[in-house]
Design an enzyme around this catalytic site. Sequence first.
Site, PDB file in Angstrom:
ATOM      1  N   ASN A   7      47.347  35.765  48.246  1.00 12.47           N
ATOM      2  CA  ASN A   7      47.633  34.803  47.194  1.00 12.47           C
ATOM      3  C   ASN A   7      48.897  34.046  47.620  1.00 12.47           C
ATOM      4  OD1 ASN A   7      48.237  33.398  44.898  1.00 12.47           O
ATOM      5  ND2 ASN A   7      48.171  35.163  43.522  1.00 12.47           N
ATOM      6  N   ARG A  91      42.947  33.541  47.356  1.00 14.27           N
ATOM      7  CA  ARG A  91      42.923  32.934  46.028  1.00 14.27           C
ATOM      8  C   ARG A  91      43.194  31.437  46.203  1.00 14.27           C
ATOM      9  NH1 ARG A  91      47.581  32.408  41.624  1.00 14.27           N
ATOM     10  NH2 ARG A  91      46.298  31.522  39.987  1.00 14.27           N
ATOM     11  N   HIS A 180      42.609  30.826  35.754  1.00 11.80           N
ATOM     12  CA  HIS A 180      42.519  32.285  35.541  1.00 11.80           C
ATOM     13  C   HIS A 180      41.065  32.754  35.570  1.00 11.80           C
ATOM     14  CE1 HIS A 180      46.407  31.962  32.932  1.00 11.80           C
ATOM     15  NE2 HIS A 180      46.751  32.363  34.145  1.00 11.80           N
ATOM     16  N   ARG A 241      55.534  26.960  29.275  1.00 14.99           N
ATOM     17  CA  ARG A 241      54.704  25.752  29.146  1.00 14.99           C
ATOM     18  C   ARG A 241      54.333  25.504  27.695  1.00 14.99           C
ATOM     19  NH1 ARG A 241      50.283  27.534  33.342  1.00 14.99           N
ATOM     20  NH2 ARG A 241      51.795  28.672  34.588  1.00 14.99           N
ATOM     21  N   ASN A 336      50.031  44.886  27.412  1.00 16.34           N
ATOM     22  CA  ASN A 336      51.160  45.765  27.087  1.00 16.34           C
ATOM     23  C   ASN A 336      51.709  45.655  25.680  1.00 16.34           C
ATOM     24  OD1 ASN A 336      51.713  47.084  29.695  1.00 16.34           O
ATOM     25  ND2 ASN A 336      51.953  44.967  30.383  1.00 16.34           N
TER      26      ASN A 336
HETATM   27  P1  ADP Z   1      51.865  35.912  35.344  1.00 15.89           P
HETATM   28  O1  ADP Z   1      50.847  36.581  36.258  1.00 15.89           O
HETATM   29  O2  ADP Z   1      51.324  34.720  34.604  1.00 15.89           O
HETATM   30  O3  ADP Z   1      53.202  35.691  35.936  1.00 15.89           O
HETATM   31  P2  ADP Z   1      51.798  38.457  33.916  1.00 15.89           P
HETATM   32  O4  ADP Z   1      50.384  38.615  33.532  1.00 15.89           O
HETATM   33  O5  ADP Z   1      52.340  39.302  35.008  1.00 15.89           O
HETATM   34  O6  ADP Z   1      52.144  36.932  34.170  1.00 15.89           O
HETATM   35  O7  ADP Z   1      52.678  38.684  32.610  1.00 15.89           O
HETATM   36  C1  ADP Z   1      54.065  38.653  32.665  1.00 15.89           C
HETATM   37  C2  ADP Z   1      54.593  38.742  31.255  1.00 15.89           C
HETATM   38  O8  ADP Z   1      54.083  39.913  30.612  1.00 15.89           O
HETATM   39  C3  ADP Z   1      56.101  38.916  31.195  1.00 15.89           C
HETATM   40  O9  ADP Z   1      56.762  37.681  31.254  1.00 15.89           O
HETATM   41  C4  ADP Z   1      56.286  39.570  29.845  1.00 15.89           C
HETATM   42  O10 ADP Z   1      56.401  38.548  28.890  1.00 15.89           O
HETATM   43  C5  ADP Z   1      54.982  40.290  29.585  1.00 15.89           C
HETATM   44  N1  ADP Z   1      55.133  41.747  29.584  1.00 15.89           N
HETATM   45  C6  ADP Z   1      55.126  42.589  30.630  1.00 15.89           C
HETATM   46  N2  ADP Z   1      55.316  43.875  30.218  1.00 15.89           N
HETATM   47  C7  ADP Z   1      55.430  43.837  28.872  1.00 15.89           C
HETATM   48  C8  ADP Z   1      55.628  44.810  27.844  1.00 15.89           C
HETATM   49  N3  ADP Z   1      55.737  46.104  28.130  1.00 15.89           N
HETATM   50  N4  ADP Z   1      55.689  44.384  26.575  1.00 15.89           N
HETATM   51  C9  ADP Z   1      55.586  43.073  26.279  1.00 15.89           C
HETATM   52  N5  ADP Z   1      55.389  42.110  27.191  1.00 15.89           N
HETATM   53  C10 ADP Z   1      55.321  42.478  28.470  1.00 15.89           C
END
Ligand code: ADP
Length: 397
Positions: A7, A91, A180, A241, A336
Site C-alpha cells: 500500500n 492497493r 474503501h 474532512r 473499537n
Molecule cells: P484510517 O485507516 O482511515 O487512518 P483507522 O481505521 O485506522 O483509520 O481508524 C483510526 C481512528 O480510529 C483513530 O483516529 C481513532 O479515532 C479511532 N480509534 C482507534 N482506536 C479507538 C478506540 N479504542 N476507541 C475509539 N476510537 C478509536
Amino acid sequence: MNVLVINCGSSSLKFQLIDSENEKVIGKGLCERIGIDGSVISFTPNGGEKIVTKSPMKDHTDAIKLVIDALTDEKTGVVKNLNDINAVGHRIVHGGEKFNKATIIDEEVMKAIEECNDLAPLHNPANLIGVRACQNLMPNTPQIAVFDTAFHQTMPEEAYLYGLPYDMYEKYHIRRYGFHGTSHDFVSHAAADMLGKNYDELKTIVCHLGNGASVSAVKNGKCVDTSMGLTPLEGLIMGTRSGDLDPAILEFLCDKENLDIHGVLNILNKKSGVYGLSEELSSDFRDLEDGYIEGKENCIRAVDTFCYRVAKYIGAYTAAMNGVDAICFTAGVGENSGFVREIILKYLGYLGITIDKEINKTRGKAVEISTADSKVKVLVIPTNEELAIARQTVALL
Ligand code: ADP
C-alpha cells in the site's frame, strides 16, 4: 502461496507478506519519509519484535529494496529469497470506470490506471510508483492491482450520477465512484458468513468508520450506493474532512477568508470534520470520547454531529434498498468504539433494533451486538484490507 501486499503512499509504504494457505501474516512493516531526510523502515516478523532501522530511501525503489532485504534477512527475515514471494498485490486507490475487479498488471493496465490519475492526483501516481519499483526488482513475479473503487462499480446510474449537466459526466467522468471498496466488500461478505446467510440474498449496510469514513449499501450481493463520491471528501463527517456540504459554501469561504479554491479545499480536507468541530481539539475519537464523558461542549458537539450524519445515511440506504437485514460497523472507530455505536443506534429504534449494551462494549472483535429479538442484525466486524487484497490476488492467479 506467499503474497506481498503493498500500500504505497507519496512518502510512505505499508507492506505485509501473507501466506495464503493459512491466511497468516508472515511479516509486516512500514517505510516512512521516503524521499525525505530521516527515512525509516520498521519490520515485524511474525512472532518477533519490531525492528526499526534508519536507512536513506531516495525513492520508492529504494524502499522496496529495503522491504525485500528485511523479508529475506538471514537472521530476522521470514523467507529465504525472492523466489519465496509468489505474487504482489497492490492497493490502487482509483480505477475510474475502467476497473470493476482486481486485475493482473501489464503495460496496458498501467496506462489505464495512469489515465485515472486525474481522479486521484494524490494517490494514484504514488500507487503506480510502487508498482514500477516492484516490477523493476521482481520482473518475474506477477503484480496485481486491487482497486478501492472496484466494488462500487455495480452502483446503478441513479446512485452514481450527480445532478449536473449530463455532458460533465460524458466529458470528464464526473460521478460517484466511492472508496474503501476492499473493506466494504470484505465486511459485507463476512457479515453473510457470520449470519449463515446467502450473500446474494442479503441487504447490508456497512459503516466503515475510521479516520476516513464511508457507508455503503449492499443489496443481493451488489453495492448499490456509497457515501464517498468523485473523491473521498464526500459523505460522512470524518477525522479532518467535512463530508457533505452545500457546494456554494466554497465560493462564500473564498470571499470571506480571502482564499483561492485550493485554500478552501485545504480547510475541507484537513481542518474540518470532528477536528474542526471540536475546535481543533483532536481528530482522534479516543480524545473526543474522553472529552464527551467529561462534559466538554466541543467534544459533545463533534461526536453528536458525526453520529447524526451516520444515522442519516443508514436511514437513506434503508430506503434505497427497501429494507435492511444487517448493519455492520468496521474500521478504527467502528470496531473499537461502543460509545459511538450506541449513539448512532439510538436513532434507529424505528427499525426495531435493540442492542445488548454489555456486548456492545467489545473492542476489535467480530461480534453480534444486537439482541436475539432485534429486527435488524447489528454486527461489529474488524476489516482486513490486506487480507482481502491477498485473497483477490490469489483468486486471480
Ligand atoms: P484510517 O485507516 O482511515 O487512518 P483507522 O481505521 O485506522 O483509520 O481508524 C483510526 C481512528 O480510529 C483513530 O483516529 C481513532 O479515532 C479511532 N480509534 C482507534 N482506536 C479507538 C478506540 N479504542 N476507541 C475509539 N476510537 C478509536
